[in-house]
Design an enzyme around this catalytic site. Structure first.
Site, short mmCIF file in Angstrom:
data_model
loop_
_atom_site.label_atom_id
_atom_site.label_comp_id
_atom_site.label_asym_id
_atom_site.label_seq_id
_atom_site.Cartn_x
_atom_site.Cartn_y
_atom_site.Cartn_z
N CYS A 142 -63.91 60.95 -60.91
CA CYS A 142 -64.37 62.06 -61.74
C CYS A 142 -65.02 63.13 -60.86
O CYS A 142 -66.05 62.85 -60.22
CB CYS A 142 -65.37 61.58 -62.78
N CYS A 157 -71.74 58.74 -67.12
CA CYS A 157 -71.08 57.47 -66.80
C CYS A 157 -71.85 56.80 -65.66
O CYS A 157 -71.49 56.91 -64.49
CB CYS A 157 -69.63 57.70 -66.41
N CYS A 173 -62.71 65.87 -68.91
CA CYS A 173 -63.36 64.57 -68.74
C CYS A 173 -62.35 63.44 -68.87
O CYS A 173 -61.58 63.38 -69.83
CB CYS A 173 -64.47 64.41 -69.78
N GLN A 194 -66.08 53.35 -84.67
CA GLN A 194 -66.27 53.01 -83.26
C GLN A 194 -65.54 54.00 -82.35
O GLN A 194 -64.47 54.51 -82.69
CB GLN A 194 -65.74 51.60 -82.99
N GLU A 236 -73.11 49.62 -97.81
CA GLU A 236 -73.32 50.68 -96.82
C GLU A 236 -74.16 51.78 -97.44
O GLU A 236 -73.94 52.17 -98.59
CB GLU A 236 -71.97 51.22 -96.35
N ASN A 269 -73.37 44.27 -89.22
CA ASN A 269 -73.03 45.20 -88.13
C ASN A 269 -74.06 46.33 -88.14
O ASN A 269 -73.75 47.47 -88.48
CB ASN A 269 -71.62 45.74 -88.32
N CYS A 295 -74.64 46.12 -81.04
CA CYS A 295 -74.50 47.03 -79.90
C CYS A 295 -75.78 47.01 -79.05
O CYS A 295 -75.93 47.84 -78.15
CB CYS A 295 -74.19 48.45 -80.37
#
Length: 374
Positions: free
Chosen positions: A3, A14, A87, A211, A261, A306, A333
């Site tokens: 990159c 990153c 990118c 996601q 939800e 989740n 996550c």
């Protein structure tokens, strides 16, 4: 992945880019195992790897510069725009749309928002690409003032990007570190972007969450579905269900499935999927996951959770611990909040786990854990 922006220190998002990918994956697996602690009865499945580049299905582009010479990417420490249209995290099909969008910013005279001066209108361009290469575009604006100009020039944009199926404006009048506001103005007749995952059609509305990595999300849903089918529960809850990914993958003619939800937009999307698939024993409901569980008259055999990074919290964890639920599938996550939540439900023991590399080149990941009642 090489990159030029990373090498020139223009963008260091990153954080692991300098490490070989195999080393990144091993380090994430080690970190997750360390956080969850030594567990003799926990079986770790091989991590689900990702493509190293071109894996992102969405772009959150901060708009800088001027209307006639905009930058799409990030802002540096001085608030100057850094263009990241090339990118490497984005697939070529998504990269190809950015010059067209930059030209549209000038055509519609959309003044980029100046953070230091708190002036201007256009804050972000949010672009999502489906597996079929169709696009959803959202303009995040400070006010409605530019909406008329966007509407005026929108037909030309749709001709230039025929894959663009959903366009909306999101209003974020406040000066604060969030990406979007509460109010959405739809500019196209089509309101949903179809995301086909494992042969199941999921639908995204402008304020729905999905996601970032479609291929790894597909692996996540397949693994959860396999664990559910092995156990064959007659009833299942999908808490924090989003657009219904887990619930729809786990649907079965012999199983009652309920998705909960808090986002009405996401539930509307999940309902569309359910209706089109003809799933009579699946239902979705708007509500708080914890309040729904605590207030329910009875518990299902299996629960999928989740949650956001903060985890499910002590109240829901204690309810699961005291309930008749036999299995929990926890998609996290954030391994730290997962480990904390596990302390609230000691009778539900982790039996299997898999790390899924949803975010290559960074330290972030997803982990899926199967818990069973001791």
């Amino acid at each position: 992945m090489q990159c030029p922006h990373f090498d020139a220190a223009r963008c260091r998002s990153c954080t692991l880019l300098g490490r070989p990918y195999a080393e990144q994956l091993a380090a994430k697996a080690g970190h997750c195992a360390d956080v969850l602690g030594e567990r003799a009865d926990l079986q770790w499945i091989s991590p689900a790897a990702s493509r190293e580049s071109g894996f992102r299905n969405k772009a959150k582009m901060v708009v800088g510069g001027t209307a006639q010479r905009p930058t799409l990417g990030i802002l540096d420490a001085e608030g100057t725009g850094v263009d990241l249209s090339d990118c490497g995290l984005y697939p070529p099909s998504l990269q190809a749309c950015f010059p067209v969008l930059a030209a549209f910013v000038g055509q519609a005279d959309l003044t980029p928002y100046d953070v230091s001066r708190r002036s201007g209108e256009l804050k972000y361009l949010l672009v999502t690409e489906s597996p079929d290469a169709e696009l959803m575009l959202r303009f995040v604006l400070r006010s409605q003032e530019p909406v008329a100009r966007i509407r005026k020039h929108l037909p030309a944009l749709l001709r230039a990007l025929p894959q663009l199926v959903v366009v909306s404006v999101n209003l974020l009048p406040e000066h604060k570190a969030v990406v979007e506001g509460d109010r959405e103005i739809l500019l196209t007749d089509e309101a949903t972007l179809r995301m086909s995952v494992n042969g199941i059609d999921l639908y995204l509305r402008p304020q729905s969450f999905f996601q970032t990595n479609t291929e790894v999300a597909a692996a996540l849903y397949r693994q959860a579905r396999d664990w559910v089918d092995e156990r064959g529960p007659a009833s299942l809850w999908d808490l924090y269900c989003g657009v219904g990914g887990f619930a729809l993958h786990c649907a079965d003619p012999a199983r009652d499935v309920t998705g909960i939800e808090v986002s009405g937009e996401a539930v509307a999307s999940a309902d569309l999927s359910r209706h089109q698939a003809g799933l009579g024993r699946v239902r979705f409901q708007v509500g708080d996951a914890t309040a729904f569980a605590v207030g329910a008259a009875s518990a299902p055999e299996l629960v999928i959770v989740n949650p956001p990074r903060r985890g499910i919290g002590d109240r829901l964890g204690r309810w699961l611990e005291s309930s008749s639920v036999q299995q929990v599938i926890y998609s996290s996550c954030n391994a730290e909040s997962l480990a904390r939540d596990l302390l609230a439900m000691p009778s539900l023991r982790p039996r299997r786990a898999q790390l899924l590399d949803m975010f290559p080149q960074t330290s972030h990941y997803e982990v899926l854990v199967l818990l069973e009642r001791a």
